[in-house]
Write a protein that holds these residues in place. Structure first.
Motif, PDB file in Angstrom:
ATOM      1  N   THR A 449      10.263  -7.548  -4.542  1.00 57.74           N
ATOM      2  CA  THR A 449       9.815  -7.550  -3.160  1.00 57.74           C
ATOM      3  C   THR A 449       9.563  -9.021  -2.798  1.00 57.74           C
ATOM      4  OG1 THR A 449       7.511  -7.175  -3.859  1.00 57.74           O
ATOM      5  CG2 THR A 449       8.805  -5.232  -3.242  1.00 57.74           C
ATOM      6  N   THR A 450       8.843  -9.275  -1.724  1.00 53.39           N
ATOM      7  CA  THR A 450       8.769 -10.645  -1.224  1.00 53.39           C
ATOM      8  C   THR A 450       7.565 -11.434  -1.703  1.00 53.39           C
ATOM      9  OG1 THR A 450       7.711  -9.807   0.778  1.00 53.39           O
ATOM     10  CG2 THR A 450      10.093 -10.146   0.857  1.00 53.39           C
ATOM     11  N   ARG A 451       6.424 -10.779  -1.949  1.00 54.04           N
ATOM     12  CA  ARG A 451       5.196 -11.538  -2.205  1.00 54.04           C
ATOM     13  C   ARG A 451       4.366 -10.903  -3.304  1.00 54.04           C
ATOM     14  NH1 ARG A 451       4.302 -12.670   3.879  1.00 54.04           N
ATOM     15  NH2 ARG A 451       5.298 -14.697   4.031  1.00 54.04           N
ATOM     16  N   ASN A 452       3.549 -11.739  -3.926  1.00 49.69           N
ATOM     17  CA  ASN A 452       2.580 -11.251  -4.910  1.00 49.69           C
ATOM     18  C   ASN A 452       1.241 -11.951  -4.731  1.00 49.69           C
ATOM     19  OD1 ASN A 452       3.536 -13.753  -5.795  1.00 49.69           O
ATOM     20  ND2 ASN A 452       3.319 -13.252  -7.958  1.00 49.69           N
ATOM     21  N   PHE A 453       0.873 -12.185  -3.461  1.00 49.34           N
ATOM     22  CA  PHE A 453      -0.428 -12.794  -3.159  1.00 49.34           C
ATOM     23  C   PHE A 453      -1.564 -11.909  -3.675  1.00 49.34           C
ATOM     24  CE2 PHE A 453       1.249 -14.974   0.964  1.00 49.34           C
ATOM     25  CZ  PHE A 453       1.989 -15.848   0.186  1.00 49.34           C
ATOM     26  N   PRO A 454      -2.782 -12.455  -3.772  1.00 52.48           N
ATOM     27  CA  PRO A 454      -3.924 -11.626  -4.186  1.00 52.48           C
ATOM     28  C   PRO A 454      -4.100 -10.424  -3.266  1.00 52.48           C
ATOM     29  CG  PRO A 454      -4.524 -13.948  -4.125  1.00 52.48           C
ATOM     30  CD  PRO A 454      -3.163 -13.855  -3.512  1.00 52.48           C
ATOM     31  N   ASN A 455      -4.268  -9.261  -3.844  1.00 49.96           N
ATOM     32  CA  ASN A 455      -4.551  -8.011  -3.133  1.00 49.96           C
ATOM     33  C   ASN A 455      -3.368  -7.522  -2.301  1.00 49.96           C
ATOM     34  OD1 ASN A 455      -7.142  -8.877  -3.989  1.00 49.96           O
ATOM     35  ND2 ASN A 455      -7.491  -9.831  -2.008  1.00 49.96           N
ATOM     36  N   ARG A 456      -2.231  -8.210  -2.399  1.00 53.76           N
ATOM     37  CA  ARG A 456      -1.058  -7.835  -1.602  1.00 53.76           C
ATOM     38  C   ARG A 456      -0.536  -6.454  -2.007  1.00 53.76           C
ATOM     39  NH1 ARG A 456       1.680 -10.082   3.004  1.00 53.76           N
ATOM     40  NH2 ARG A 456       3.747  -9.214   2.974  1.00 53.76           N
ATOM     41  N   GLU A 457      -0.832  -6.064  -3.225  1.00 52.49           N
ATOM     42  CA  GLU A 457      -0.347  -4.772  -3.705  1.00 52.49           C
ATOM     43  C   GLU A 457      -1.263  -3.622  -3.290  1.00 52.49           C
ATOM     44  OE1 GLU A 457      -3.658  -5.683  -5.737  1.00 52.49           O
ATOM     45  OE2 GLU A 457      -1.940  -7.019  -5.632  1.00 52.49           O
ATOM     46  N   GLY A 458      -2.397  -3.932  -2.644  1.00 51.05           N
ATOM     47  CA  GLY A 458      -3.262  -2.888  -2.121  1.00 51.05           C
ATOM     48  C   GLY A 458      -4.602  -2.754  -2.787  1.00 51.05           C
ATOM     49  N   SER A 459      -4.876  -3.550  -3.829  1.00 51.05           N
ATOM     50  CA  SER A 459      -6.167  -3.429  -4.506  1.00 51.05           C
ATOM     51  C   SER A 459      -7.289  -4.003  -3.648  1.00 51.05           C
ATOM     52  CB  SER A 459      -6.126  -4.141  -5.868  1.00 51.05           C
ATOM     53  OG  SER A 459      -5.759  -5.495  -5.713  1.00 51.05           O
ATOM     54  N   LYS A 460      -8.521  -3.634  -3.970  1.00 55.92           N
ATOM     55  CA  LYS A 460      -9.702  -4.038  -3.199  1.00 55.92           C
ATOM     56  C   LYS A 460     -10.754  -4.605  -4.146  1.00 55.92           C
ATOM     57  CE  LYS A 460      -9.088  -0.336   0.223  1.00 55.92           C
ATOM     58  NZ  LYS A 460      -9.739   0.843   0.861  1.00 55.92           N
ATOM     59  N   PRO A 461     -10.725  -5.902  -4.372  1.00 51.24           N
ATOM     60  CA  PRO A 461     -11.690  -6.482  -5.319  1.00 51.24           C
ATOM     61  C   PRO A 461     -13.126  -6.324  -4.880  1.00 51.24           C
ATOM     62  CG  PRO A 461     -10.475  -8.195  -4.137  1.00 51.24           C
ATOM     63  CD  PRO A 461      -9.788  -6.906  -3.842  1.00 51.24           C
ATOM     64  N   GLY A 462     -13.373  -6.165  -3.569  1.00 53.62           N
ATOM     65  CA  GLY A 462     -14.735  -5.991  -3.088  1.00 53.62           C
ATOM     66  C   GLY A 462     -15.415  -4.753  -3.621  1.00 53.62           C
ATOM     67  N   VAL A 463     -14.618  -3.767  -4.019  1.00 49.84           N
ATOM     68  CA  VAL A 463     -15.180  -2.553  -4.606  1.00 49.84           C
ATOM     69  C   VAL A 463     -14.740  -2.406  -6.059  1.00 49.84           C
ATOM     70  CG1 VAL A 463     -15.494  -1.316  -2.439  1.00 49.84           C
ATOM     71  CG2 VAL A 463     -13.281  -1.205  -3.583  1.00 49.84           C
ATOM     72  N   GLY A 464     -14.419  -3.550  -6.686  1.00 52.00           N
ATOM     73  CA  GLY A 464     -14.134  -3.545  -8.114  1.00 52.00           C
ATOM     74  C   GLY A 464     -12.725  -3.181  -8.505  1.00 52.00           C
TER      75      GLY A 464
END
Length: 789
Positions: A449-464
């Motif tokens: 795909t085009t990008r692998n920025f932080p959280n680009r895959e849908g994860s939510k670090p704010g809730v662990g």
């Protein structure tokens, strides 16, 4: 080998490179005295830009595009903005695709409400409407709209059709609104960098590998930032157009402005195959062309690549990575710690290394970069007769359009992929921005795909929750799948792969038949003919727009005052702040038609406290407007104290006429998506400015200005913290000046002394200055319409 020339270079007759240091050689080779300014006109980019420039001044371009495109995350806001500005119909072909908010269960009916709105807008204003699941935005434009010598503007950063001879630009919605109002795209003439391709890719090396190798070489040093990448050299002829497209779309990740390729017989064949042979013309640099830089790429030396989290430029050869995975993954873990320092995330990747092998949990081949015909054909070739296994590893593939899907079905590639255990889905961009196939916490996903920025895959670090994406080519993803999720280079399967080409490697019934030459793609647009609404030049002014309950108008925004008081509501010292961090993708997409609803997510994954602080600041400004500054100061002791300091700096200022607004500081904001909401969300919360060391992309800076915010920069390290105020007197006068040294004053919460700082703003057009003064593009256009009556 990839080599970056330190200075510019001449290209003689398309094949001979003369570095700037050897300029005397130009005359020896071609009998002509070198002239950089004149020879710059020999590039392909110059000829296309000149043809689309509406003035004779080539140093400050005013471009009108041939066509535009938006998807269902962006077109509602753009049409609402243009409508509020006085638009009556679409003056050029405007394609509205539906490939981002395709999951209509998210947020109830609101995604599908946007789609209904889009069709009603296409009918009312004369647009082209592509329903859900038919194509991702850029594949549709390649198949039906791009042509040699054209220019196309899109509200998606990966708007790139250079491999078909079209200079395409991805920008925020404000720039599309300007085109809808028959205004121009104003930009200083960009530098043009030659990407000189030599040799031929080896079997097992795909377009993503070439793209990642180039990105890794040019991103961090800014070699092509805001420039045009012009692909030339004999290596271009070694690739099919489909292969070229896969490299071209990834040029966005270099932060270049646009791209263009030399065209040839292969381009003509592609356009003819798609029913548009008349749009072919040969594009080549002149016999003598000067480039502002040159990247030499020996295609035969490029090996299968991987871009590890958290950026497409974090590149390694797969073999290099597998030789030392533990140490390299530990560095990735350190990067994650820095990104999640204020959260409770427990993130680790080194446990993926078992007995020296790297195990991944997910593979994705999708979108405008990965979902093309040749990528999926070669993935199927590797997986034919093999299995991905029944363990943790999964593989999902998304053909980029129904025509591509239909031919893959016809040739048996889809059944091959499914028989191996792959899941095959329809055209959808969700995996590219976190709205589909989100991996589990602590999982590693490999994606074409085009990008692998932080959280680009849908994860939510704010809730662990945090997972990670590495970018790879479809061929190496398929090789990994064939090994049950053990990371593998496609070079191990080179002997079974098709050669790029046409017409061979098929059995009598047209189905897959082992290694050989790539089966010729058969384009069938029947799905488009029966489903795409072709409304250009067929506007129905009396038709109504269909609004869902989530579709809201833009709130009113006030004009800029002479003096402003900025409250620092976020300070981010990361090296780069992406648009995904400024306004997250994924689940927020459903709110893109609701400005205030979407604004609640601003910086939510990077600085969750920002929204509350911005709202508190905006409440002070609302109180000032509704009552007076004294009432506002009574609500907040820090404001009252700041006003005392303002008076000490500027005793004659009328406090009643000081506008209060929020500001964010980032070192380098705006890498990534073109989405205007990264700026507009700040604005609707009362944002008045950004301050930074530099802007990562032109498009984000343009978004800041189009939404009425001041694009400040500063050379020194910031001497202010969150909660401090920055007083900028006579700011409108500063806009009218040279903007090189704008005096501002930092008022610290815990310091009685006021510190003077110097801000500056780089080049702005007259219209951009007036847009910022007006408070936003909508106000600017409304004022202009009033003055015309």
């Amino acid at each position: 080998m990839i080599k970056l020339f330190e200075h510019g270079a001449w290209l003689i007759r398309g094949t001979e490179i003369v570095p700037e240091e050897d300029r005397a050689k130009v005359q020896a080779v071609c009998g002509k005295q070198p002239d950089k300014e004149e020879d710059r006109k020999g590039t392909i980019a110059y000829s296309i830009l000149k043809a689309h420039n509406t003035t004779d001044d080539m140093s400050h371009l005013k471009i009108r595009f041939d066509a535009m495109t938006s998807h269902d995350i962006t077109f509602v806001g753009i049409i609402q903005t243009a409508k509020a500005s006085g638009m009556e119909k679409f003056p050029i072909p405007y394609v509205l695709t539906n490939c981002h908010n395709s999951l209509c269960a998210v947020g109830g009916t609101i995604n599908e409400d946007d789609h209904v709105f889009g069709l009603s807008a296409a009918k009312k204003y004369g647009g082209i409407y592509v329903p859900l699941h038919l194509a991702v935005i850029h594949q549709y434009m390649r198949e039906t709209m791009a042509g040699c010598g054209k220019m196309i503007l899109g509200s998606d950063s990966h708007t790139r059709y250079g491999a078909i001879g079209t200079m395409a630009v991805g920008e925020g919605g404000g720039e599309l609104v300007k085109q809808l109002l028959r205004d121009t795209y104003d930009v200083a003439y960009p530098g043009v960098v030659a990407i000189y391709l030599d040799g031929k890719p080896n079997p097992g090396v795909g377009p993503q590998d070439i793209a990642l190798a180039i990105i890794g070489a040019v991103f961090k040093n800014g070699y092509v930032k805001n420039k045009v990448m012009e692909f030339v050299g004999p290596g271009v002829a070694s690739m099919t157009t489909d292969y070229r497209n896969g490299i071209d779309v990834m040029t966005t990740e270099t932060t270049c402005l646009s791209s263009i390729w030399r065209t040839d017989e292969e381009t003509r064949v592609y356009l003819t195959q798609h029913g548009r042979g008349g749009e072919y013309r040969e594009l080549n640099p002149a016999d003598v062309a000067y480039y502002d830089g040159l990247v030499y790429v020996d295609l035969s030396t490029v090996k299968p690549m991987i871009a590890l989290p958290f950026h497409p430029s974090n590149t390694y050869e797969i073999d290099e990575f597998l030789a030392n995975p533990g140490d390299i993954l530990r560095e990735v873990e350190k990067s994650a710690e820095a990104l999640t320092e204020n959260t409770t995330v427990d993130f680790h990747l080194t446990d993926k290394v078992v007995d020296g092998k790297v195990h991944v949990e997910q593979g994705i081949i999708a979108g405008c970069a990965g979902g093309g015909y040749s990528n999926l054909m070669q993935a199927a070739q590797i997986l034919k007769g093999r299995s991905i296994g029944n363990g943790a590893f999964t593989l999902a593939v998304y053909p980029s359009s129904q025509p591509v899907f239909m031919d893959l079905v016809q040739k048996g590639a889809i059944s091959t992929l499914m028989a191996a255990g792959s899941t095959v889905k329809t055209a959808f961009c969700g995996p590219c921005f976190g709205a589909g196939d989100t991996p589990a916490n602590n999982c590693l996903s490999i994606r074409h795909t085009t990008r692998n920025f932080p959280n680009r895959e849908g994860s939510k670090p704010g809730v662990g929750q945090l997972s990670a994406v590495a970018l790879m080519d479809a061929r190496s993803i398929a090789a990994t799948a064939a090994n049950g999720g053990v990371l593998t280079s496609a070079e191990q399967f080179a002997d079974v792969l098709y050669e790029e080409g046409c017409g061979a490697g098929m059995s009598a019934d047209g189905r897959m038949n082992g290694a050989g030459t790539m089966p010729e793609y058969q384009y069938d647009d029947s799905a488009y003919r029966v489903r795409v609404y072709q409304g250009f030049r067929k506007a129905e002014p009396d038709a109504g727009l269909v609004y869902g309950p989530n579709i809201k108008d833009w709130p009113e925004m006030e004009a800029l005052s002479d003096n402003i008081l900025l409250r620092v509501c976020s300070k981010i010292m990361d090296k780069v702040t992406t648009t995904d961090e400024l306004i997250p993708s994924g689940e927020t997409s459903s709110y893109r038609s609701n400005p205030l609803g979407l604004a609640e997510f601003t910086l939510s994954r990077r600085d969750p406290a920002y929204v509350g602080k911005a709202k508190e600041t905006d409440r002070l400004e609302r109180t000032r407007l509704a009552a007076n500054m004294e009432e506002a100061a009574a609500l907040d002791d820090s404001l009252a104290a700041a006003l005392v300091q303002v008076k000490s700096v500027n005793p004659d200022v009328d406090l009643a006429n000081i506008e209060i607004g929020s500001v964010i500081y980032c070192v380098k904001p705006g890498d990534g998506s073109a989405r205007e909401q990264a700026a507009s969300c700040q604005r609707v919360l009362g944002g008045l400015a950004n301050i930074c060391s530099e802007y990562a992309t032109k498009r984000y800076r343009s978004n800041v200005m189009n939404w009425g915010m001041l694009p400040f920069q500063m050379k020194e390290e910031p001497c202010f913290e969150v909660g401090d105020y920055i007083y900028v007197p006579d700011v409108k006068a500063a806009l009218d000046g040279d903007r090189k040294d704008i005096k501002a004053y930092v008022i610290r919460q815990e310091d009685a002394n006021v510190k003077e700082i110097s801000l500056y703003m780089t080049d702005m057009t007259e219209n951009e200055i007036e847009i910022v003064k007006a408070g936003c593009l909508i106000n600017f256009n409304r004022n202009r319409m009033k003055n015309m009556k």
